[in-house]
Design a protein around this motif. Sequence first.
Motif, mmCIF file in Angstrom:
data_model
loop_
_atom_site.group_PDB
_atom_site.id
_atom_site.type_symbol
_atom_site.label_atom_id
_atom_site.label_comp_id
_atom_site.label_asym_id
_atom_site.label_seq_id
_atom_site.Cartn_x
_atom_site.Cartn_y
_atom_site.Cartn_z
ATOM 1 N N SER A 184 0.815 -1.227 0.000
ATOM 2 C CA SER A 184 0.000 0.000 0.000
ATOM 3 C C SER A 184 0.843 1.270 0.000
ATOM 4 C CB SER A 184 -1.018 -0.016 1.134
ATOM 5 O OG SER A 184 -0.421 -0.422 2.326
ATOM 6 N N HIS A 229 -6.426 -6.202 -0.922
ATOM 7 C CA HIS A 229 -5.439 -6.128 0.151
ATOM 8 C C HIS A 229 -4.865 -7.532 0.379
ATOM 9 C CE1 HIS A 229 -4.327 -5.144 4.595
ATOM 10 N NE2 HIS A 229 -3.295 -5.139 3.798
ATOM 11 N N GLY A 301 -2.688 -7.456 10.266
ATOM 12 C CA GLY A 301 -2.398 -6.314 9.393
ATOM 13 C C GLY A 301 -1.841 -5.161 10.201
ATOM 14 N N ALA A 302 -2.068 -5.189 11.503
ATOM 15 C CA ALA A 302 -1.528 -4.216 12.454
ATOM 16 C C ALA A 302 -1.680 -4.872 13.824
ATOM 17 C CB ALA A 302 -2.327 -2.914 12.409
ATOM 18 N N ALA A 303 -0.965 -4.336 14.806
ATOM 19 C CA ALA A 303 -1.042 -4.932 16.140
ATOM 20 C C ALA A 303 -2.493 -4.947 16.619
ATOM 21 C CB ALA A 303 -0.184 -4.134 17.101
ATOM 22 N N GLN A 322 -5.047 -13.323 16.784
ATOM 23 C CA GLN A 322 -4.135 -12.362 16.158
ATOM 24 C C GLN A 322 -3.221 -13.076 15.157
ATOM 25 O OE1 GLN A 322 -1.283 -8.700 16.911
ATOM 26 N NE2 GLN A 322 -1.771 -9.781 18.775
ATOM 27 N N CYS A 323 -3.108 -12.497 13.966
ATOM 28 C CA CYS A 323 -2.199 -13.027 12.952
ATOM 29 C C CYS A 323 -1.247 -11.923 12.536
ATOM 30 C CB CYS A 323 -2.965 -13.486 11.705
ATOM 31 S SG CYS A 323 -4.245 -14.683 12.071
ATOM 32 N N TRP A 324 -0.076 -12.298 12.117
ATOM 33 C CA TRP A 324 0.871 -11.327 11.582
ATOM 34 C C TRP A 324 1.235 -11.747 10.171
ATOM 35 C CZ3 TRP A 324 5.855 -12.827 10.080
ATOM 36 C CH2 TRP A 324 6.672 -11.786 9.630
ATOM 37 N N GLY A 325 1.400 -10.755 9.303
ATOM 38 C CA GLY A 325 1.795 -11.088 7.945
ATOM 39 C C GLY A 325 2.028 -9.827 7.159
ATOM 40 N N MET A 326 2.315 -9.982 5.899
ATOM 41 C CA MET A 326 2.507 -8.831 5.034
ATOM 42 C C MET A 326 2.242 -9.221 3.586
ATOM 43 S SD MET A 326 6.628 -8.645 5.775
ATOM 44 C CE MET A 326 6.874 -7.145 4.877
ATOM 45 N N THR A 327 1.967 -8.229 2.756
ATOM 46 C CA THR A 327 1.692 -8.488 1.342
ATOM 47 C C THR A 327 2.777 -9.387 0.756
ATOM 48 O OG1 THR A 327 0.655 -6.323 1.217
ATOM 49 C CG2 THR A 327 1.291 -7.314 -0.864
ATOM 50 N N ASP A 412 10.072 -5.089 10.194
ATOM 51 C CA ASP A 412 9.484 -5.139 11.532
ATOM 52 C C ASP A 412 10.576 -5.428 12.554
ATOM 53 O OD1 ASP A 412 6.907 -4.647 10.729
ATOM 54 O OD2 ASP A 412 6.402 -6.757 10.495
ATOM 55 N N ARG A 427 7.330 -1.284 13.797
ATOM 56 C CA ARG A 427 7.890 -1.238 12.454
ATOM 57 C C ARG A 427 9.185 -0.456 12.598
ATOM 58 N NH1 ARG A 427 3.797 -0.254 7.521
ATOM 59 N NH2 ARG A 427 3.522 -2.455 7.238
ATOM 60 N N LYS A 518 -5.276 0.888 8.255
ATOM 61 C CA LYS A 518 -4.405 0.826 9.436
ATOM 62 C C LYS A 518 -4.148 2.226 9.969
ATOM 63 C CE LYS A 518 -1.852 -2.873 7.228
ATOM 64 N NZ LYS A 518 -0.584 -3.563 7.180
HETATM 65 P P1 ADP Z 1 1.674 -2.082 4.171
HETATM 66 O O1 ADP Z 1 3.134 -2.373 4.460
HETATM 67 O O2 ADP Z 1 1.491 -1.313 2.956
HETATM 68 O O3 ADP Z 1 0.903 -1.620 5.377
HETATM 69 P P2 ADP Z 1 0.953 -4.830 4.536
HETATM 70 O O4 ADP Z 1 -0.480 -5.100 4.731
HETATM 71 O O5 ADP Z 1 1.730 -5.784 3.759
HETATM 72 O O6 ADP Z 1 1.020 -3.467 3.810
HETATM 73 O O7 ADP Z 1 1.586 -4.603 5.967
HETATM 74 C C1 ADP Z 1 2.445 -5.502 6.579
HETATM 75 C C2 ADP Z 1 2.882 -4.949 7.894
HETATM 76 O O8 ADP Z 1 1.776 -4.816 8.797
HETATM 77 C C3 ADP Z 1 3.857 -5.819 8.650
HETATM 78 O O9 ADP Z 1 5.168 -5.687 8.161
HETATM 79 C C4 ADP Z 1 3.693 -5.296 10.078
HETATM 80 O O10 ADP Z 1 4.428 -4.105 10.279
HETATM 81 C C5 ADP Z 1 2.228 -4.953 10.145
HETATM 82 N N1 ADP Z 1 1.498 -6.031 10.830
HETATM 83 C C6 ADP Z 1 0.753 -6.997 10.271
HETATM 84 N N2 ADP Z 1 0.217 -7.788 11.224
HETATM 85 C C7 ADP Z 1 0.654 -7.334 12.420
HETATM 86 C C8 ADP Z 1 0.474 -7.734 13.792
HETATM 87 N N3 ADP Z 1 -0.308 -8.754 14.135
HETATM 88 N N4 ADP Z 1 1.122 -7.013 14.738
HETATM 89 C C9 ADP Z 1 1.894 -5.968 14.428
HETATM 90 N N5 ADP Z 1 2.086 -5.532 13.159
HETATM 91 C C10 ADP Z 1 1.482 -6.203 12.172
#
Ligand code: ADP
Length: 543
Positions: A184, A229, A301-303, A322-327, A412, A427, A518
């Motif tokens: 994004s 997204h 997508g965010a904390a 809660q899941c963590w990930g990125m594009t 991150d 981040r 976000k």
């Molecule tokens: P953008 O970088 O454009 O926001 P993404 O959706 O790919 O697009 O964002 C990925 C980022 O979102 C991760 O690198 C991280 O910083 C943040 N993120 C995703 N999930 C979590 C989570 N559960 N906790 C904290 N940060 C998260």
Amino acid sequence: MLEGLVMNDYPLTIQHILDRMRRQSGDAQVISLRPDGTKTRARYRDCAERIDRLCGGLAALGVKEGDRVGTFAWNSQEHLETYFAVPCMGAVLHTINLRLFPEQIAYIINHAADRVIFVDDSLVPALEAVVEDLTTVEHFVLIGDGSAGTLPNVVRYEDLLTGNEPFVYPAIDERQAAGLCYTSGTTGNPKGVLYSHRSNVLHSLAECLHDSLDIRAGDRVLPVVPMFHANAWGLPYACGLVGASLVMPGRFLQPEPIARLIEEERVTIAGAVPTIWMDLLAYADEHKPDFSSLRVVPCGGAAVPLTLMQGFEERHGVTMVQCWGMTEMSPLGSCAREPAGVVGPERWDYRATAGKLAPLVDARIIDDSGAELPWDGVSPGELQVRGPWVASRYYESPSEDHLDGSWLRTGDVAAITADGYVKITDRAKDVIKSGGEWISSVDLENEIMAHPDVLEAAVICMPDDRWTERPLACVVRRPGTNTTPADLREHLLPRVAKFWVPESFAFIDGVPKTSVGKFDKKALRARLDDGTLTVSVAGPATT
Ligand code: ADP
């Protein structure tokens, strides 16, 4: 030596997922909420037959293997059909984030060199605004009965499905590109991530595992997260693989229609970023919708604030994971479930983290000198990852800044515990270093949002003569409350290290959001720089 004697080298392709939808789960459904508020239903069996015809239509338009086909659309049955037709015919599906600025929309369409773009009729004006700048698009395919405005070379979606030769699917190499998605663009121009057939199939399998999203046949999955997204978090392909039904919300992402969809369609799994769930929790507290059908709510997508997860579980009986990930990771990296046997309040120690890495994803933590840090839960450094659904490079971009050998630098900052739970502290670009010590804005936000009068909180970095940097807490108060900086400091003192407690607060009407919903800290930093953020200072730092 024994090469010829091992298992089939069977290609992992989206064609296989489509075949399963047609033959193994033909009665599963895609339900779409339409702009006029009505709903339509189609069985996977019928969608598969329409997908065959859509492939024929695309071939008739001249789309060939490897060509990019864009979509500019909300979540719907037609978007789902396009998700399958484009890669299954050998072309590349480019999902365009319709909330980007016009210049960015034109940039990514030109950069991807899209030849065809599917567009929802309600979104035509946004494309009209940039159409003059598009250099590669030959056809627009209009979804819906509305007007195509001044867009040139328009074909209606339903017309594309009729009158073509029966389509013969080509043999596909599993390493072939299937999808293209741009980040994004919170820094610089958006960057393109190319998914392969193989990465999509393996990622889908991983999402269905019990310890991740636990998607099963018979589930009714609501992707609130838009299909532009990170492929709606891969949910459409995962649902196709196991035969779960999809409930598509169209453009209705507000609490009231989402709550109604969950109730009426007996949704079992619903995925969205935390800001959507924060609004939904406030709505649910007031209106008490029936959420008894929900089995799992993946959120990321965010904390994810702890108070959000606890609010849903304690007041509405809904389990949020809660899941963590990125594009760049398709997007699944990790999921937070407590270990077997952990019950009671202790389970939140695990659920509040980003969780355990998905199988097949490797991670390591690297410090400023490039050395690998131990998994001790307290040594933060740059989180790097690799795996079969992790990007190796950006599309048509020579830069390798994001790589450290074969590892992807996530940007991150995290620590990993001895038992493998990932704790994201920040981040890299949001890190606050006060007197040489790190303050985690993520943890601080979590603690501020645990105050009953606080709706949202985003912590950004402020220059400071003595400590170099100090945290500035930007806080949205619940309507009718008047919490002061002194109240918030008192609330924080027993909860975090003393030097973390901000002395500067800015009370704002709402935290600005990015195009994918976000917290937009870049926008807050810009307001701080241009002096439009009113900062209240509670007193000198107590360090
Ligand atoms: P953008 O970088 O454009 O926001 P993404 O959706 O790919 O697009 O964002 C990925 C980022 O979102 C991760 O690198 C991280 O910083 C943040 N993120 C995703 N999930 C979590 C989570 N559960 N906790 C904290 N940060 C998260």
